[in-house]
Design a protein around this motif. Structure first.
Motif, mmCIF file in Angstrom:
data_model
loop_
_atom_site.group_PDB
_atom_site.id
_atom_site.type_symbol
_atom_site.label_atom_id
_atom_site.label_comp_id
_atom_site.label_asym_id
_atom_site.label_seq_id
_atom_site.Cartn_x
_atom_site.Cartn_y
_atom_site.Cartn_z
ATOM 1 N N LEU A 110 37.354 28.102 33.518
ATOM 2 C CA LEU A 110 38.807 28.102 33.663
ATOM 3 C C LEU A 110 39.262 26.694 34.019
ATOM 4 O O LEU A 110 38.715 26.058 34.928
ATOM 5 C CB LEU A 110 39.242 29.080 34.754
ATOM 6 C CG LEU A 110 38.860 30.557 34.550
ATOM 7 C CD1 LEU A 110 39.323 31.401 35.731
ATOM 8 C CD2 LEU A 110 39.447 31.090 33.253
ATOM 9 N N THR A 111 40.267 26.228 33.281
ATOM 10 C CA THR A 111 40.866 24.923 33.572
ATOM 11 C C THR A 111 42.359 25.091 33.723
ATOM 12 O O THR A 111 42.970 25.952 33.084
ATOM 13 C CB THR A 111 40.563 23.920 32.435
ATOM 14 O OG1 THR A 111 41.075 24.440 31.202
ATOM 15 C CG2 THR A 111 39.060 23.689 32.312
ATOM 16 N N GLU A 112 42.888 24.227 34.581
ATOM 17 C CA GLU A 112 44.312 24.339 34.876
ATOM 18 C C GLU A 112 45.115 23.669 33.779
ATOM 19 O O GLU A 112 44.805 22.578 33.329
ATOM 20 C CB GLU A 112 44.596 23.672 36.216
ATOM 21 C CG GLU A 112 46.030 23.844 36.677
ATOM 22 C CD GLU A 112 46.261 23.206 38.031
ATOM 23 O OE1 GLU A 112 47.094 23.701 38.781
ATOM 24 O OE2 GLU A 112 45.569 22.204 38.336
ATOM 25 N N PHE A 140 41.964 37.090 34.973
ATOM 26 C CA PHE A 140 41.274 35.836 35.304
ATOM 27 C C PHE A 140 42.234 34.833 35.945
ATOM 28 O O PHE A 140 41.811 33.919 36.637
ATOM 29 C CB PHE A 140 40.535 35.247 34.097
ATOM 30 C CG PHE A 140 41.385 34.819 32.932
ATOM 31 C CD1 PHE A 140 42.215 33.695 32.997
ATOM 32 C CD2 PHE A 140 41.341 35.509 31.731
ATOM 33 C CE1 PHE A 140 42.964 33.290 31.918
ATOM 34 C CE2 PHE A 140 42.094 35.102 30.643
ATOM 35 C CZ PHE A 140 42.912 33.989 30.728
ATOM 36 N N THR A 141 43.556 35.018 35.724
ATOM 37 C CA THR A 141 44.502 34.184 36.467
ATOM 38 C C THR A 141 44.450 34.514 37.957
ATOM 39 O O THR A 141 44.478 33.625 38.816
ATOM 40 C CB THR A 141 45.920 34.397 35.929
ATOM 41 O OG1 THR A 141 45.973 34.033 34.547
ATOM 42 C CG2 THR A 141 46.928 33.563 36.714
ATOM 43 N N GLU A 142 44.362 35.801 38.283
ATOM 44 C CA GLU A 142 44.268 36.229 39.692
ATOM 45 C C GLU A 142 42.990 35.695 40.330
ATOM 46 O O GLU A 142 43.010 35.240 41.488
ATOM 47 C CB GLU A 142 44.308 37.752 39.764
ATOM 48 C CG GLU A 142 44.227 38.306 41.175
ATOM 49 C CD GLU A 142 44.284 39.821 41.209
ATOM 50 O OE1 GLU A 142 44.020 40.412 42.290
ATOM 51 O OE2 GLU A 142 44.573 40.434 40.154
ATOM 52 N N ILE A 143 41.897 35.708 39.581
ATOM 53 C CA ILE A 143 40.634 35.192 40.108
ATOM 54 C C ILE A 143 40.736 33.680 40.326
ATOM 55 O O ILE A 143 40.283 33.131 41.341
ATOM 56 C CB ILE A 143 39.478 35.528 39.153
ATOM 57 C CG1 ILE A 143 39.250 37.041 39.118
ATOM 58 C CG2 ILE A 143 38.200 34.796 39.571
ATOM 59 C CD1 ILE A 143 38.220 37.466 38.091
ATOM 60 N N PHE A 144 41.336 32.947 39.378
ATOM 61 C CA PHE A 144 41.430 31.488 39.453
ATOM 62 C C PHE A 144 42.291 31.061 40.631
ATOM 63 O O PHE A 144 42.023 30.035 41.275
ATOM 64 C CB PHE A 144 42.001 30.955 38.129
ATOM 65 C CG PHE A 144 41.992 29.465 38.025
ATOM 66 C CD1 PHE A 144 40.795 28.757 37.929
ATOM 67 C CD2 PHE A 144 43.182 28.739 38.034
ATOM 68 C CE1 PHE A 144 40.786 27.383 37.837
ATOM 69 C CE2 PHE A 144 43.182 27.347 37.948
ATOM 70 C CZ PHE A 144 41.979 26.673 37.848
ATOM 71 N N GLU A 145 43.325 31.832 40.935
ATOM 72 C CA GLU A 145 44.240 31.469 42.008
ATOM 73 C C GLU A 145 43.836 32.052 43.363
ATOM 74 O O GLU A 145 44.489 31.781 44.363
ATOM 75 C CB GLU A 145 45.653 31.946 41.652
ATOM 76 C CG GLU A 145 46.217 31.229 40.429
ATOM 77 C CD GLU A 145 47.584 31.751 40.050
ATOM 78 O OE1 GLU A 145 48.006 32.785 40.671
ATOM 79 O OE2 GLU A 145 48.219 31.177 39.162
ATOM 80 N N SER A 146 42.787 32.850 43.400
ATOM 81 C CA SER A 146 42.357 33.462 44.662
ATOM 82 C C SER A 146 41.811 32.410 45.611
ATOM 83 O O SER A 146 41.200 31.418 45.194
ATOM 84 C CB SER A 146 41.289 34.514 44.401
ATOM 85 O OG SER A 146 40.782 35.015 45.613
ATOM 86 N N GLU A 147 42.026 32.618 46.927
ATOM 87 C CA GLU A 147 41.499 31.708 47.936
ATOM 88 C C GLU A 147 40.029 31.958 48.224
ATOM 89 O O GLU A 147 39.383 31.135 48.865
ATOM 90 C CB GLU A 147 42.305 31.861 49.238
ATOM 91 C CG GLU A 147 43.771 31.460 49.091
ATOM 92 C CD GLU A 147 44.531 31.615 50.389
ATOM 93 O OE1 GLU A 147 43.907 32.086 51.366
ATOM 94 O OE2 GLU A 147 45.716 31.256 50.436
#
Length: 504
Positions: A110-112, A140-147
């Motif tokens: 995943l890349t921003e 996968f957006t939720e996973i990428f942004e998770s703390e």
């Protein structure tokens, strides 16, 4: 009247369910319940163990994949430049091309993308999972942004276990991350399949247990049913049925106990019938005599006086017969005798003093045992006085009667010996029975109902002993009460003193 009727109405307190649920069925139901609980516990425990193993395996895979990527990010070299990776996308692309994911595993990069959702990079090979994470942008957006760097994503299309490794790069580079996603549905399905198989096996086992348990319970309870059937067939007139005893288990012990109870009941009913028969037989004669004299009694005073005398004598005889019969009936009770420590010498002397008043005989106090034994002094005195009375009835004035006691060959003996004509051999076996007398009477005063020697035998047997008939030296009969020292008659001190006291 209504109140009285209600007060006498029987109340049934038995559980109505037990009236149709047999012991056999209850045993089977309890067995099936225990087995079902045990098999269910095994199935659930097995499923829990399999799920735990699957969870540990998934966690290990996530840790392994992230560790490999982190190691490549720290030490790997870009093959195009020969230098350390500076471009996160190149690092992700190289790692994804070289890795082979497991069937339930996904590897994502995943890349921003500034101002938009993160861009994904996937392996060039098509993932082998249903509903892959790569096609679910929201997931996968939720996973990428998770703390968090490790977690579980609950989706309507299936649960996903994931781990993320953030790539450290130059601040000018867009943010990037490596994600390992595992779909545990397959592993959970395996555990569920094993659980279902165990439940099916448990069902078959319960069916087999039902048949086997029903047969085994029936076999075990067969003696109990036989006891119930036998008890239902018992009547006061027929107490002869017994339960066949097989084996040495608790059921056999129950059958033996039941048979012993029937033996006691049979003896009790036999004693009751014998008492009634004996009483009817012996009381019929004095009743007939009394009735006959009363019916023929006239007005003459002398005749009336004679009739009253005869009636009183017969009534007294009836009273003695009834008392003797009641005594013999009590002999079947466990409290018929009450043994306690007694000085045998004192008991012998006391019997001798009481017996001297029975008749004008030459009374002789024989040997006296100096011992303390456990006996019922009153019952023994009663038996010895009865033997002395029997000796008086079968001897004449001046003949010798000897009373004594001794200890020899491990037994205690109390005896009464007379110098009369003795007992005929054919009478020796019957004189101790009720209402039986010898065929050859040994004296003119041989009267009574024939219960005296039966009472003596009952008293002896109540102490665990016996009464024996022996021949007196020089002629006559000797009746001996014999008590073994290993029975209830326990010798405490022993010795013997000769005594020769003749009383005319």
């Amino acid at each position: 009247m209504t109140t009285a009727r209600a007060a006498t109405t029987p109340v049934t307190t038995a559980d109505p369910v037990r009236r149709w649920v047999s012991a056999r069925l209850r045993i089977l139901l309890w067995l099936l319940l225990v087995m079902a609980v045990a098999l269910g516990a095994v199935a659930f425990a097995t499923r829990s163990v399999l799920l735990k193993e699957a969870d540990d395996r998934i966690r290990g895979l996530l840790v392994q994949e992230t560790a490999e990527f982190a190691n490549l990010a720290r030490q790997g070299v870009d093959p195009r430049t020969g230098q350390r990776f500076t471009d996160p996308q190149a690092l992700l692309r190289l790692f994804l091309e070289r890795q082979y994911a497991d069937p339930d595993e996904e590897l994502l990069g995943l890349t921003e993308k500034p101002g938009d959702r993160p861009r994904k990079m996937v392996q060039p090979r098509e993932p082998r999972v249903k509903n892959p994470l790569a096609k679910d942008e929201g997931a996968f957006t939720e996973i990428f942004e998770s703390e968090d760097s490790l977690g579980t994503l609950h989706r309507s299309r299936g649960e996903v276990r994931w781990a993320r490794v953030d790539i450290e790069a130059d601040s000018r580079m867009p943010r990037a991350a490596f994600v390992v996603a595992f779909h545990p549905g397959g592993e959970q399905k395996k555990a569920d399949d094993v659980f279902t198989m165990l439940l099916a096996i448990s069902g078959v086992a319960l069916l087999m247990t039902t048949g086997i348990g029903w047969a085994v319970a029936g076999r075990i309870l067969r003696p109990v049913r036989l006891i119930r059937t036998t008890a239902a067939q018992l009547t006061e007139q027929d107490l002869t049925r017994r339960i066949p005893v097989q084996g040495r288990d608790d059921i056999a012990a129950l059958a033996e106990t039941f048979n012993a109870m029937l033996d006691r009941l049979e003896r009790a009913f036999a004693a009751q019938r014998e008492f009634v028969d004996d009483a009817g037989h012996e009381l019929r004669t004095p009743i007939t005599i009394v009735r006959g004299h009363l019916e023929l009694m006239g007005d003459d005073p002398a005749e009336r006086e004679e009739t009253v005398r005869i009636v009183l004598e017969e009534l007294e005889r009836m009273s003695r017969i009834v008392e003797d019969l009641l005594l013999l009936a009590k002999a079947e009770r466990p409290d018929f005798v009450a043994p306690e420590p007694v000085q045998l010498g004192e008991l012998t002397a006391d019997v001798f003093v009481k017996a001297r008043a029975l008749g004008e005989r030459t009374w002789l106090l024989g040997s006296i045992a100096d011992a303390e034994v456990r006996l019922d002094a009153q019952r023994i005195t009663q038996a010895m006085v009865q033997l002395a009375q029997n000796a008086v009835q079968h001897t004449v004035t001046g003949q010798q009667v000897t009373i004594g006691s001794r200890i020899e060959e491990g037994r205690v003996e109390l005896y009464v010996a007379d110098g009369g004509p003795g007992v005929q051999p054919q009478d020796a076996q019957v004189i101790f029975e009720r209402f039986r007398r010898g065929t050859a009477r040994r004296g003119a005063r041989a009267t009574g109902a024939g219960l005296g020697l039966a009472i003596v035998r009952a008293i002896a047997e109540g102490h665990g002993g016996r009464v024996e008939l022996r021949t007196t030296e020089g002629g006559g009969a000797t009746f001996v009460l014999v008590f073994d020292l290993d029975a209830e008659t326990i010798l405490l001190t022993a010795g013997e003193e000769p005594a020769e006291e003749a009383v005319p």
